[in-house]
Every structure is written in C-alpha cells, then in structure tokens.
Design a protein around this motif. Structure first.
Motif, short mmCIF file in Angstrom:
data_model
loop_
_atom_site.label_atom_id
_atom_site.label_comp_id
_atom_site.label_asym_id
_atom_site.label_seq_id
_atom_site.Cartn_x
_atom_site.Cartn_y
_atom_site.Cartn_z
N UNK A 46 27.24 6.93 30.69
CA UNK A 46 28.42 7.04 29.71
C UNK A 46 29.26 6.13 29.77
N UNK A 47 29.61 5.63 30.68
CA UNK A 47 30.81 4.53 31.26
C UNK A 47 30.21 3.32 30.38
N UNK A 48 28.80 3.03 30.59
CA UNK A 48 28.33 1.82 30.25
C UNK A 48 28.28 1.99 28.54
N UNK A 49 27.66 3.01 28.10
CA UNK A 49 27.45 2.95 26.70
C UNK A 49 28.39 3.70 25.84
N UNK A 50 29.55 4.36 26.31
CA UNK A 50 30.55 5.08 25.76
C UNK A 50 30.29 6.44 25.29
N UNK A 51 29.07 6.54 24.61
CA UNK A 51 28.62 7.83 24.12
C UNK A 51 26.98 7.93 24.27
N UNK A 52 26.77 8.98 24.43
CA UNK A 52 24.84 9.20 24.15
C UNK A 52 24.46 10.52 24.17
N UNK A 53 23.18 10.77 23.72
CA UNK A 53 23.00 12.16 23.45
C UNK A 53 22.21 12.48 24.83
N UNK A 54 21.94 13.71 24.86
CA UNK A 54 21.08 14.28 26.13
C UNK A 54 19.66 13.49 26.29
N UNK A 55 18.98 13.19 24.87
CA UNK A 55 17.82 12.54 24.84
C UNK A 55 17.81 11.04 25.33
N UNK A 80 12.94 6.83 37.50
CA UNK A 80 12.58 8.15 38.08
C UNK A 80 12.16 9.21 37.49
N UNK A 81 11.26 9.87 38.24
CA UNK A 81 10.75 11.32 37.54
C UNK A 81 11.94 12.20 37.38
N UNK A 82 12.03 12.65 36.22
CA UNK A 82 13.00 13.96 35.83
C UNK A 82 12.35 14.73 34.60
N UNK A 83 13.31 15.88 34.48
CA UNK A 83 12.70 16.85 33.36
C UNK A 83 13.95 16.64 32.24
N UNK A 84 13.52 16.67 31.14
CA UNK A 84 14.64 16.87 30.09
C UNK A 84 15.75 17.93 30.12
N UNK A 85 15.07 19.09 30.46
CA UNK A 85 15.91 20.37 30.60
C UNK A 85 16.96 20.16 31.88
N UNK A 86 16.44 19.51 32.71
CA UNK A 86 17.34 19.42 34.20
C UNK A 86 18.37 18.48 33.65
N UNK A 87 18.26 17.47 32.99
CA UNK A 87 19.22 16.88 32.48
C UNK A 87 20.22 17.20 31.58
N UNK A 88 19.67 18.19 30.64
CA UNK A 88 20.35 19.02 29.79
C UNK A 88 21.29 19.91 30.68
N UNK A 89 20.74 20.67 31.62
CA UNK A 89 21.63 21.48 32.51
C UNK A 89 22.46 20.94 33.28
N UNK A 111 30.01 16.69 17.78
CA UNK A 111 28.88 17.15 17.01
C UNK A 111 28.93 16.75 15.56
N UNK A 112 27.95 15.74 15.09
CA UNK A 112 28.02 15.27 13.73
C UNK A 112 26.60 15.47 12.90
N UNK A 113 26.70 16.42 12.28
CA UNK A 113 25.34 16.55 11.39
C UNK A 113 23.95 17.11 12.63
N UNK A 114 24.51 17.96 13.31
CA UNK A 114 23.46 18.51 14.40
C UNK A 114 23.41 17.56 15.40
N UNK A 115 24.14 16.29 15.47
CA UNK A 115 23.73 15.52 16.70
C UNK A 115 25.01 15.45 17.48
N UNK A 116 24.43 15.93 18.59
CA UNK A 116 25.54 16.39 19.99
C UNK A 116 25.45 14.82 20.68
N UNK A 117 26.77 14.21 20.56
CA UNK A 117 26.94 12.82 21.44
C UNK A 117 28.03 13.34 22.56
N UNK A 118 27.75 12.76 23.87
CA UNK A 118 28.61 13.28 24.84
C UNK A 118 29.42 11.91 25.25
#
Length: 128
Positions: free
Chosen positions: A20-29, A39-48, A63-70
C-alpha cells in the motif's frame, strides 16, 4: 492514528502495508496477486489479515461502485521508527552508538562502512 507501540503490525501486516505504501491504494485481489507471486498464500487469508488491519486502524477503505480499495493510515517512517526504537531498547539498551557499532562490525563491504562514515560526518557538520 492508532498507537503503534502497543499494537505494532505483524510481519504479514507489514507485507500488506509495504504494498500500500508503494501503490498508494489497492484491492484485496491486487494485494493477494502481488503476495502470491512470491509465496504461497490464500486469498481469504489475505482478506482476513486486511480486515484485522482495518480494525487496528492500520488501513482504511473506500468503496466506489462496489470496488473496495484500501490505503495505509500509518506512515512508513512512523512504523520504521517504532520498530527501530523497539529493537534499540530490546537489544542495545537504548544506545544508538551500540547499534551503529554493531552495524559497522557486521558490515560485509567497504561500501557500507563508507556510507555510514559519510552519514556520521554529515551529522557532525549539521550540528555545527
């Protein structure tokens, strides 16, 4: 901003913050895709992890048009300074000189020593 001293980010949270510091904002995906490329990871773990970070006050969300950006709510320099101060107190009894001597003693290249020497000289000049 939350108190970083009482609630510092975990290693997994730091990984997300660095993105996030590098990209300023990003979605979970987007964050998941970057992490899973290395590395090996799971999407739901990243979300949690990100849900916990939000609860801790480390990241925020729009949230903008159902797009969640962090985005990061903590500054990289604040997190870094907190970790360095913690390490300094735990391992070097609060002594910056002991930390510097340790770094110099474990430096494997002349370039590192020259860089540290230049920094010390600059600090001396700035004090004058």
């Amino acid at each position: 901003m939350k108190d970083l001293k009482r609630n510092p980010p975990t290693n997994a949270e730091l990984e997300v913050l660095e993105i996030l510091w590098k990209n300023k904002k990003a979605t979970v995906r987007e964050i998941y895709d970057i992490i899973s490329a290395n590395k090996e990871c799971v999407y739901t773990t990243t979300l949690k992890i990100m849900q916990k970070m939000s609860a801790k006050g480390l990241i925020g969300r729009t949230v903008d048009n159902l797009k969640h950006e962090y985005f990061a709510l903590v500054e990289e320099s604040d997190v870094r300074n907190n970790f360095v101060k913690d390490m300094l107190n735990k391992f070097f009894k609060g002594s910056y000189s002991n930390l510097a001597l340790h770094a110099l003693g474990n430096s494997s290249t002349d370039e590192n020593i020259e860089e540290l020497t230049a920094l010390v000289n600059k600090l001396k000049e700035d004090k004058k």
